[in-house]
Design a protein around this motif. Structure first.
Motif, PDB file in Angstrom:
ATOM      1  N   MET A  53      32.823  19.058  63.925  1.00 23.43           N
ATOM      2  CA  MET A  53      33.090  20.504  63.929  1.00 23.43           C
ATOM      3  C   MET A  53      33.214  21.023  62.495  1.00 23.43           C
ATOM      4  SD  MET A  53      36.252  22.611  65.687  1.00 23.43           S
ATOM      5  CE  MET A  53      35.669  22.261  67.354  1.00 23.43           C
ATOM      6  N   ASN A 113      29.804  21.093  60.699  1.00 32.52           N
ATOM      7  CA  ASN A 113      29.085  22.255  61.228  1.00 32.52           C
ATOM      8  C   ASN A 113      27.644  22.335  60.718  1.00 32.52           C
ATOM      9  OD1 ASN A 113      28.713  24.513  62.742  1.00 32.52           O
ATOM     10  ND2 ASN A 113      30.141  25.812  61.626  1.00 32.52           N
ATOM     11  N   LYS A 150      25.376  25.329  62.023  1.00 29.27           N
ATOM     12  CA  LYS A 150      25.506  26.650  61.410  1.00 29.27           C
ATOM     13  C   LYS A 150      25.076  26.643  59.952  1.00 29.27           C
ATOM     14  CE  LYS A 150      28.798  30.396  60.546  1.00 29.27           C
ATOM     15  NZ  LYS A 150      30.201  30.869  60.728  1.00 29.27           N
TER      16      LYS A 150
END
Length: 224
Positions: free
Chosen positions: A169, A172, A175
């Motif tokens: 996470m 990332n 993204k």
């Protein structure tokens, strides 16, 4: 004709077409010593600005190759795929001279099969793939690369200390780089059930899928 002999030269390039020139130039810019052979004097003159040793070789018979010192190379890439007979004979001569690793450019599946049978590794490259091969030869970051289409690829890469202790996470990658992690290899074990709470380690290998451009951006971050 030649007077250069050294016990161990990292790379030898035979043939300065678009692929060979790009490969030699990229390896040289990566700080690697490269020995280059081609029958075109103008091309040799151009590449001499980038590599330490470049020789004009009208013939690629075993005696001429040995005289050039090509047998002292750890890896030789034969980049004369358009001339199939010359490609096969040259690769065979280099193998018989005892070079540990011989990679040869092929222009067809049949050409590639013959090269494999005589003991050469085979590539089917264009200029952009030459640059990627140079990257594979000089860094441990991009360990494997599979082209899915003109724009998308799967790449296996070794992480660095930058991602040690970071969760999926927090990293990332989707993204930040537009990449999806499809597998993680930890301590030799492969996991395909990727959850956000998995903690990454410096020694991990990750397999990502995405555009070639985004994969290249992430490789650069790993190498910096």
């Amino acid at each position: 004709m030649f007077n250069y002999h050294k016990p161990s030269i990292p790379f030898g390039i035979i043939g300065l077409g678009r692929f060979g020139y790009a490969l030699a130039e990229t390896l040289a810019h990566s700080g690697k010593e490269v020995l280059v052979l081609d029958n075109n004097e103008n091309k040799i003159r151009q590449i001499q600005e980038h590599v330490g040793q470049a020789f004009v070789t009208p013939l690629l018979d075993k005696a001429t190759l040995e005289e050039s010192g090509i047998q002292n190379c750890e890896t030789v890439v034969v980049c004369i795929g358009e001339q199939i007979e010359a490609s096969i004979l040259t690769a065979l001569n280099v193998i018989e001279l005892g070079v540990p690793r011989v990679i040869a450019k092929a222009i067809s599946a049949e050409h590639g099969r013959v090269l494999q049978k005589i003991g050469a590794e085979v590539v089917y490259p264009e200029k952009d793939m030459a640059i990627r091969l140079a990257s594979k030869l000089t860094t441990s970051r991009a360990l494997d690369y599979i082209e899915l289409s003109e724009n998308f690829s799967i790449s296996e890469m070794k992480l660095t200390a930058k991602f040690d202790g970071v969760t999926i996470m927090e990293a990332n990658l989707r993204k930040t780089f537009g990449l999806n992690i499809i597998a993680i290899i930890k301590d030799g074990k492969t996991a395909v059930d990727i959850t956000p709470d998995i903690v990454l380690s410096e020694s991990d290998l990750i397999v990502v899928v995405g555009t070639k451009e985004n994969i290249s951006r992430f490789e650069k971050v790993l190498s910096d």
